[in-house]
Design an enzyme around this catalytic site. Structure first.
Site, short mmCIF file in Angstrom:
data_model
loop_
_atom_site.label_atom_id
_atom_site.label_comp_id
_atom_site.label_asym_id
_atom_site.label_seq_id
_atom_site.Cartn_x
_atom_site.Cartn_y
_atom_site.Cartn_z
N ASP A 171 -0.89 -4.30 -4.72
CA ASP A 171 -1.38 -4.30 -6.11
C ASP A 171 -2.16 -5.59 -6.38
O ASP A 171 -1.59 -6.68 -6.36
CB ASP A 171 -0.19 -4.18 -7.06
CG ASP A 171 -0.61 -3.89 -8.50
OD1 ASP A 171 -1.71 -4.31 -8.90
OD2 ASP A 171 0.19 -3.25 -9.22
N HIS A 202 -2.87 -0.84 -7.08
CA HIS A 202 -2.69 -0.50 -8.48
C HIS A 202 -3.38 0.82 -8.80
O HIS A 202 -4.50 1.07 -8.35
CB HIS A 202 -3.30 -1.62 -9.33
CG HIS A 202 -2.92 -1.59 -10.77
ND1 HIS A 202 -1.75 -2.14 -11.24
CD2 HIS A 202 -3.55 -1.07 -11.84
CE1 HIS A 202 -1.69 -1.97 -12.55
NE2 HIS A 202 -2.77 -1.31 -12.94
#
Length: 233
Positions: A171, A202
């Site tokens: 992420d 993400h």
């Protein structure tokens, strides 16, 4: 069946809209779907529709209504992504939690005081789902790629009901140190479960667009479905 409903704020200073998806039969519980920084867009509405197909009353409140009602943005379009990041900076998260609590109360009053209500959130919504677990009486909370949860660990003592967090290991908004802090602070919490997703970034569980990673999205959604079945009935 889908429609838009209105919910009054707890402070009595206005009302906001929420997308609503209703199951064919009697709802077995309700789930509040918490938006990303892109508003209640097609992807968030599809999340609600899928939950309704599984038998839940699902609503997605427009949490950006104080900034501009009805915002819908596409993260794959750079100017819209840039605008979304700007809105994130202006958003009052405490008021957002109050609006989520108002949404929880609204669906609980509709289904009956003993009805169970869960929340599921994505991105900003993943962070807000964690905050909701700590600050309200919601029955179960799921957060996908929540941002900044490592900075909220001081609230973990207030979590009384089950929480599930989906954490993509790559992420770009949540670095490795933040992920390590989340595990260090939450792995021994009796109400919290964390799943990590190797190689994922993400937004991997978005319904539409370039960010989606199909296999991991399906795995995370299966885990969420099982979690809600166990904790909401």
């Amino acid at each position: 069946m889908t429609n838009t409903t209105k919910i009054a704020t707890l402070a009595g200073d206005g009302e906001f809209t929420a997308y609503r998806a209703t199951p064919a039969g009697t709802p077995k519980a309700a789930i509040v779907v918490i938006q990303e920084i892109f508003g209640v867009n097609a992807g968030i509405r599809r999340k609600c529709d899928t939950l309704a197909e599984a038998g839940y009353l699902a609503i997605a409140p427009d949490l950006f209504w104080r900034l501009e009602p009805g915002i819908e943005l596409d993260p794959d379009i750079k100017p819209e992504m840039d605008r979304a990041l700007g809105l994130m900076g202006q958003f009052d998260q405490d008021k957002g939690i109050a609006d989520i609590e108002a949404s929880i109360r609204a669906v609980r009053s509709e289904l009956g005081d003993d009805a169970k209500v869960g929340v599921v959130g994505y991105c900003l919504g993943g962070r807000l789902a964690f905050m909701t677990a700590a600050r309200t009486d919601v029955d179960a909370s799921v957060g996908y790629y929540g941002v900044g949860i490592d900075g909220l660990l001081g609230e973990k003592h207030a979590i009384a009901h089950p929480v599930l967090l989906h954490v993509p290991e790559e992420d770009h908004f949540v670095d490795k140190d933040a992920q390590s802090a989340m595990h260090a602070g939450l792995d021994d919490h009796p109400k919290v479960t964390i799943y990590d997703y190797a190689g994922e970034d993400h937004g991997f569980a978005t319904e539409f667009g370039e960010r989606r990673s199909d296999a991991s999205a399906k795995l995370a959604d299966e885990r969420t479905a099982k979690f809600f079945a166990e904790n909401l009935g």
